[in-house]
Design a protein around this motif. Structure first.
Motif, PDB file in Angstrom:
ATOM      1  N   GLN A 164     -24.380  15.401  28.011  1.00 27.25           N
ATOM      2  CA  GLN A 164     -24.303  14.357  26.980  1.00 27.25           C
ATOM      3  C   GLN A 164     -25.652  14.054  26.307  1.00 27.25           C
ATOM      4  OE1 GLN A 164     -21.026  12.947  26.147  1.00 27.25           O
ATOM      5  NE2 GLN A 164     -20.768  14.877  27.245  1.00 27.25           N
ATOM      6  N   THR A 165     -26.541  15.023  26.306  1.00 27.67           N
ATOM      7  CA  THR A 165     -27.780  14.870  25.534  1.00 27.67           C
ATOM      8  C   THR A 165     -27.620  15.594  24.200  1.00 27.67           C
ATOM      9  OG1 THR A 165     -28.779  16.802  26.614  1.00 27.67           O
ATOM     10  CG2 THR A 165     -29.239  14.614  27.571  1.00 27.67           C
ATOM     11  N   CYS A 166     -28.477  15.226  23.261  1.00 27.26           N
ATOM     12  CA  CYS A 166     -28.320  15.682  21.876  1.00 27.26           C
ATOM     13  C   CYS A 166     -28.912  17.076  21.669  1.00 27.26           C
ATOM     14  CB  CYS A 166     -29.001  14.686  20.931  1.00 27.26           C
ATOM     15  SG  CYS A 166     -28.776  15.074  19.179  1.00 27.26           S
ATOM     16  N   LEU A 167     -28.152  17.933  21.032  1.00 27.21           N
ATOM     17  CA  LEU A 167     -28.607  19.251  20.629  1.00 27.21           C
ATOM     18  C   LEU A 167     -28.721  19.280  19.103  1.00 27.21           C
ATOM     19  CD1 LEU A 167     -26.297  21.461  22.895  1.00 27.21           C
ATOM     20  CD2 LEU A 167     -28.668  20.755  23.350  1.00 27.21           C
ATOM     21  N   TYR A 168     -29.885  19.677  18.597  1.00 19.95           N
ATOM     22  CA  TYR A 168     -30.067  19.745  17.146  1.00 19.95           C
ATOM     23  C   TYR A 168     -29.913  21.185  16.663  1.00 19.95           C
ATOM     24  CZ  TYR A 168     -34.659  22.005  17.475  1.00 19.95           C
ATOM     25  OH  TYR A 168     -35.660  22.902  17.713  1.00 19.95           O
ATOM     26  N   SER A 169     -29.663  21.326  15.378  1.00 21.92           N
ATOM     27  CA  SER A 169     -29.619  22.640  14.753  1.00 21.92           C
ATOM     28  C   SER A 169     -30.119  22.501  13.320  1.00 21.92           C
ATOM     29  CB  SER A 169     -28.188  23.196  14.758  1.00 21.92           C
ATOM     30  OG  SER A 169     -28.131  24.447  14.100  1.00 21.92           O
ATOM     31  N   VAL A 170     -31.195  23.214  12.979  1.00 20.68           N
ATOM     32  CA  VAL A 170     -31.673  23.235  11.603  1.00 20.68           C
ATOM     33  C   VAL A 170     -31.698  24.682  11.122  1.00 20.68           C
ATOM     34  CG1 VAL A 170     -33.036  21.118  11.739  1.00 20.68           C
ATOM     35  CG2 VAL A 170     -34.099  23.294  12.363  1.00 20.68           C
ATOM     36  N   SER A 171     -31.342  24.874   9.857  1.00  9.87           N
ATOM     37  CA  SER A 171     -31.355  26.222   9.296  1.00  9.87           C
ATOM     38  C   SER A 171     -32.035  26.187   7.947  1.00  9.87           C
ATOM     39  CB  SER A 171     -29.925  26.760   9.153  1.00  9.87           C
ATOM     40  OG  SER A 171     -29.164  25.930   8.309  1.00  9.87           O
ATOM     41  N   TYR A 172     -32.444  27.365   7.501  1.00 10.50           N
ATOM     42  CA  TYR A 172     -33.222  27.499   6.283  1.00 10.50           C
ATOM     43  C   TYR A 172     -32.585  28.553   5.396  1.00 10.50           C
ATOM     44  CZ  TYR A 172     -36.447  25.010   9.305  1.00 10.50           C
ATOM     45  OH  TYR A 172     -36.998  24.099  10.166  1.00 10.50           O
ATOM     46  N   GLY A 173     -32.916  28.514   4.118  1.00  4.93           N
ATOM     47  CA  GLY A 173     -32.233  29.347   3.141  1.00  4.93           C
ATOM     48  C   GLY A 173     -32.415  30.833   3.328  1.00  4.93           C
ATOM     49  N   ASP A 174     -33.429  31.231   4.114  1.00  2.00           N
ATOM     50  CA  ASP A 174     -33.649  32.660   4.344  1.00  2.00           C
ATOM     51  C   ASP A 174     -33.013  33.119   5.653  1.00  2.00           C
ATOM     52  OD1 ASP A 174     -35.232  31.435   6.169  1.00  2.00           O
ATOM     53  OD2 ASP A 174     -37.076  32.482   5.646  1.00  2.00           O
ATOM     54  N   THR A 175     -32.089  32.327   6.185  1.00  2.83           N
ATOM     55  CA  THR A 175     -31.330  32.573   7.425  1.00  2.83           C
ATOM     56  C   THR A 175     -32.131  32.270   8.691  1.00  2.83           C
ATOM     57  OG1 THR A 175     -31.840  34.927   7.773  1.00  2.83           O
ATOM     58  CG2 THR A 175     -30.026  34.406   6.268  1.00  2.83           C
ATOM     59  N   SER A 176     -33.366  31.796   8.566  1.00  4.87           N
ATOM     60  CA  SER A 176     -34.112  31.368   9.748  1.00  4.87           C
ATOM     61  C   SER A 176     -33.485  30.095  10.306  1.00  4.87           C
ATOM     62  CB  SER A 176     -35.573  31.111   9.392  1.00  4.87           C
ATOM     63  OG  SER A 176     -36.187  32.291   8.932  1.00  4.87           O
ATOM     64  N   PHE A 177     -33.714  29.835  11.607  1.00  4.04           N
ATOM     65  CA  PHE A 177     -33.101  28.654  12.217  1.00  4.04           C
ATOM     66  C   PHE A 177     -33.869  28.235  13.462  1.00  4.04           C
ATOM     67  CE2 PHE A 177     -31.134  32.336  14.220  1.00  4.04           C
ATOM     68  CZ  PHE A 177     -31.187  32.015  15.571  1.00  4.04           C
ATOM     69  N   SER A 178     -33.601  27.005  13.900  1.00  3.90           N
ATOM     70  CA  SER A 178     -34.102  26.512  15.183  1.00  3.90           C
ATOM     71  C   SER A 178     -33.018  25.644  15.815  1.00  3.90           C
ATOM     72  CB  SER A 178     -35.384  25.691  14.994  1.00  3.90           C
ATOM     73  OG  SER A 178     -35.787  25.111  16.231  1.00  3.90           O
ATOM     74  N   ASN A 179     -32.734  25.901  17.085  1.00  2.13           N
ATOM     75  CA  ASN A 179     -31.770  25.121  17.849  1.00  2.13           C
ATOM     76  C   ASN A 179     -32.409  24.684  19.163  1.00  2.13           C
ATOM     77  OD1 ASN A 179     -29.816  25.776  15.898  1.00  2.13           O
ATOM     78  ND2 ASN A 179     -29.171  27.594  17.020  1.00  2.13           N
ATOM     79  N   ILE A 204     -38.674  14.466  18.278  1.00  4.01           N
ATOM     80  CA  ILE A 204     -39.043  15.860  18.016  1.00  4.01           C
ATOM     81  C   ILE A 204     -37.879  16.767  18.392  1.00  4.01           C
ATOM     82  CG2 ILE A 204     -41.500  15.426  18.463  1.00  4.01           C
ATOM     83  CD1 ILE A 204     -41.063  16.944  21.175  1.00  4.01           C
ATOM     84  N   GLY A 205     -37.947  17.987  17.901  1.00  3.98           N
ATOM     85  CA  GLY A 205     -37.017  19.022  18.336  1.00  3.98           C
ATOM     86  C   GLY A 205     -37.740  19.969  19.275  1.00  3.98           C
ATOM     87  N   CYS A 206     -37.125  20.238  20.417  1.00  8.72           N
ATOM     88  CA  CYS A 206     -37.680  21.180  21.389  1.00  8.72           C
ATOM     89  C   CYS A 206     -36.829  22.443  21.296  1.00  8.72           C
ATOM     90  CB  CYS A 206     -37.607  20.557  22.785  1.00  8.72           C
ATOM     91  SG  CYS A 206     -38.600  21.368  24.033  1.00  8.72           S
ATOM     92  N   GLY A 207     -37.339  23.439  20.556  1.00 14.81           N
ATOM     93  CA  GLY A 207     -36.531  24.597  20.204  1.00 14.81           C
ATOM     94  C   GLY A 207     -36.467  25.659  21.289  1.00 14.81           C
ATOM     95  N   HIS A 208     -35.267  25.933  21.756  1.00 15.53           N
ATOM     96  CA  HIS A 208     -35.062  26.962  22.775  1.00 15.53           C
ATOM     97  C   HIS A 208     -34.463  28.243  22.196  1.00 15.53           C
ATOM     98  CE1 HIS A 208     -36.048  24.083  25.881  1.00 15.53           C
ATOM     99  NE2 HIS A 208     -35.129  23.253  25.416  1.00 15.53           N
ATOM    100  N   LYS A 209     -33.994  28.158  20.942  1.00 20.82           N
ATOM    101  CA  LYS A 209     -33.424  29.333  20.269  1.00 20.82           C
ATOM    102  C   LYS A 209     -33.869  29.283  18.814  1.00 20.82           C
ATOM    103  CE  LYS A 209     -29.099  31.869  19.586  1.00 20.82           C
ATOM    104  NZ  LYS A 209     -27.621  31.847  19.775  1.00 20.82           N
ATOM    105  N   ASN A 210     -34.810  30.130  18.446  1.00 27.55           N
ATOM    106  CA  ASN A 210     -35.413  30.089  17.118  1.00 27.55           C
ATOM    107  C   ASN A 210     -35.627  31.512  16.624  1.00 27.55           C
ATOM    108  OD1 ASN A 210     -36.194  27.169  17.871  1.00 27.55           O
ATOM    109  ND2 ASN A 210     -37.444  28.389  19.274  1.00 27.55           N
ATOM    110  N   ALA A 211     -35.292  31.765  15.375  1.00 26.39           N
ATOM    111  CA  ALA A 211     -35.445  33.126  14.859  1.00 26.39           C
ATOM    112  C   ALA A 211     -35.478  33.108  13.341  1.00 26.39           C
ATOM    113  CB  ALA A 211     -34.297  34.014  15.350  1.00 26.39           C
ATOM    114  N   GLY A 212     -35.930  34.215  12.772  1.00 29.38           N
ATOM    115  CA  GLY A 212     -35.966  34.351  11.326  1.00 29.38           C
ATOM    116  C   GLY A 212     -37.288  34.903  10.861  1.00 29.38           C
TER     117      GLY A 212
END
Length: 440
Positions: A164-179, A204-212
């Motif tokens: 029950q903790t919050c997971l964030y997801s942000v994405s960018y127009g070049d298909t890059s992302f951070s989760n 803050i976001g603590c990114g464990h899955k990031n690519a692009g």
């Protein structure tokens, strides 16, 4: 990064927030109101930057900056509902620290997105970075946020983990992302005007899955946009709603004189004096970006009324991360002939094929550039040739305003050079003050 950039710097910023100010330490609030503080903005191509390449000529660096600008504007126009900057568009960097004890991070200062995030251990999928990754288990002040928290609900895209903790997801127009995990921790900013400034309980976001298209020379992003989770919004009343920046000229940013652009908060961010002009910041549903209303541009005595697809308030985004200024092709088709008529010289083609109007500028021939004034609502901003023309080769200079087929006009950082640009959230205004930013 890309507006999906930007900010090509740092810099569009804060006004309109639907939630109460996010918590910051009481000690800091009092101190920030009393004295304010400033941080260094490191230009992408300066000797202080990890992107610095001494083998490139100044003109190659100009070309690269302009090319990044085109990448940025394309993403502004393709994906305006998302966070909008990725590595191709980075103009400015910031040194920050996260956690207790402070863990240093070099982050992209991104006026085109909101969340502050960095890559974290353990990393299920991380882009390569030269520096060590932040380990939240070693920070005594790191706390995950509940998925029912106000901050989690403020995100455009979030979900709940099994605990029950919050997971964030942000994405960018070049298909890059951070989760990753949405959390609170202490963020420390390096101040140019005093000791480091610790901001406790910062989201803050603590990114464990990031690519692009991220680069291995940086570790994350400092979002400086206008929504609830950006750095500027989280500072809230502690800075009295005031923020400013002063961008040094491009050629000066490349030199080895150790003078950088500045980002100012609180009392340091006040813009005042007889030469200041101010225009309203316009609120829109997408509150990441900072919108102004452009009414016209004058070339000498000729005033050209601005018309875009919207022809309404908030018809242009101001962004410190985008290098060029972009207008609709229809408007530029009127602006370019007016400027060409006012310059007593024969136009030449841009050797890079990118810009709309260029001239041969030899040492024995000085192109006389007419006065160009940008008319925002309530604010006439008179530009210098430094704002409107850039040397792209030893002999050729080109106009820094470009026609674009995109849906959004963007007021870029060349046009903002040597102005103290101030944002006042409380008054909902943006101010310009002509300033020698190399001495500010």
């Amino acid at each position: 990064m890309e507006p999906t950039n930007y900010y090509h710097i740092f810099l569009c910023f804060f006004f309109c927030y639907a939630f109460s100010v996010l918590p910051v330490s009481i000690v800091f609030l009092t101190e920030a109101k009393r004295v304010g503080f400033s941080v260094e903005l490191i230009h992408h191509d300066s000797p202080k930057s990890p992107f610095y390449n001494p083998k490139l000529t100044p003109y190659e660096k100009v070309f690269n900056a302009i090319r990044r600008s085109f990448s940025g504007v394309n993403q502004f126009n393709q994906n305006v509902a998302q966070a909008d900057i990725i590595n191709n568009r980075v103009s400015y960097l910031m040194n920050i620290s996260v956690g207790s004890p402070p863990f240093p991070i070099l982050a992209i200062a991104d006026t085109g997105s909101d969340l502050i995030w960095t890559q974290c251990r353990p990393c299920t999928q991380c882009f390569s970075q030269k520096d060590a990754l932040f380990d939240p288990r070693k920070s005594s002040t790191f706390r995950k946020l509940s998925c029912f928290s106000r901050q989690c609900k403020a995100l455009e895209r979030s979900s709940c983990s099994n605990d029950q903790t919050c997971l964030y997801s942000v994405s960018y127009g070049d298909t890059s992302f951070s989760n990753g995990d949405l959390a609170m921790d202490t963020v420390t900013l390096g101040s140019t005007s005093g000791p480091p400034v610790p901001l406790t309980k910062t989201v803050i976001g603590c990114g464990h899955k990031n690519a692009g298209t991220f680069n291995d020379k940086t570790s994350g992003i400092v979002g400086l946009g206008g929504s609830e989770v950006s750095l500027v919004t989280q500072l809230g009343d502690s800075i009295g709603g005031k923020f400013s920046y002063c961008l040094t000229p491009f050629s000066f940013s490349l030199s080895k004189n150790n003078t950088s652009s500045k980002l100012n908060f609180g009392t340091n961010g006040v813009v005042s004096g007889s030469s200041v002009v101010s225009t309203p910041l316009i609120s829109k549903e997408l509150n990441t970006f900072y919108y102004l209303t452009l009414e016209a541009i004058s070339v000498g005595a000729k005033k050209i009324r601005f018309v875009d697809s919207s022809s309404s308030k908030g018809n242009i985004i101001i962004d410190s991360g985008t290098t060029l200024t972009f207008f609709p092709k229809l408007f530029n088709s009127k602006l370019i002939p007016a400027l060409s008529d006012a310059i007593d010289a024969k136009a030449v083609k841009d050797p890079n094929g990118l810009l709309d109007l260029c001239y041969n500028f030899r040492t024995d021939f000085q192109v006389r550039i007419p006065d160009i004034t940008v008319h925002f609502t309530g604010a006439d901003v008179k530009l210098s040739p430094l704002n409107t023309f850039i040397r792209v080769t030893q002999e050729i200079v080109c106009f820094t305003f470009k026609g674009s087929g995109g849906a959004h006009s963007i007021y870029g950082n060349f046009a903002q050079t040597n102005f103290l640009v101030g944002y006042d959230r409380q008054k909902k205004t943006l101010s310009f003050k002509p300033t020698d930013c190399t001495k500010a």
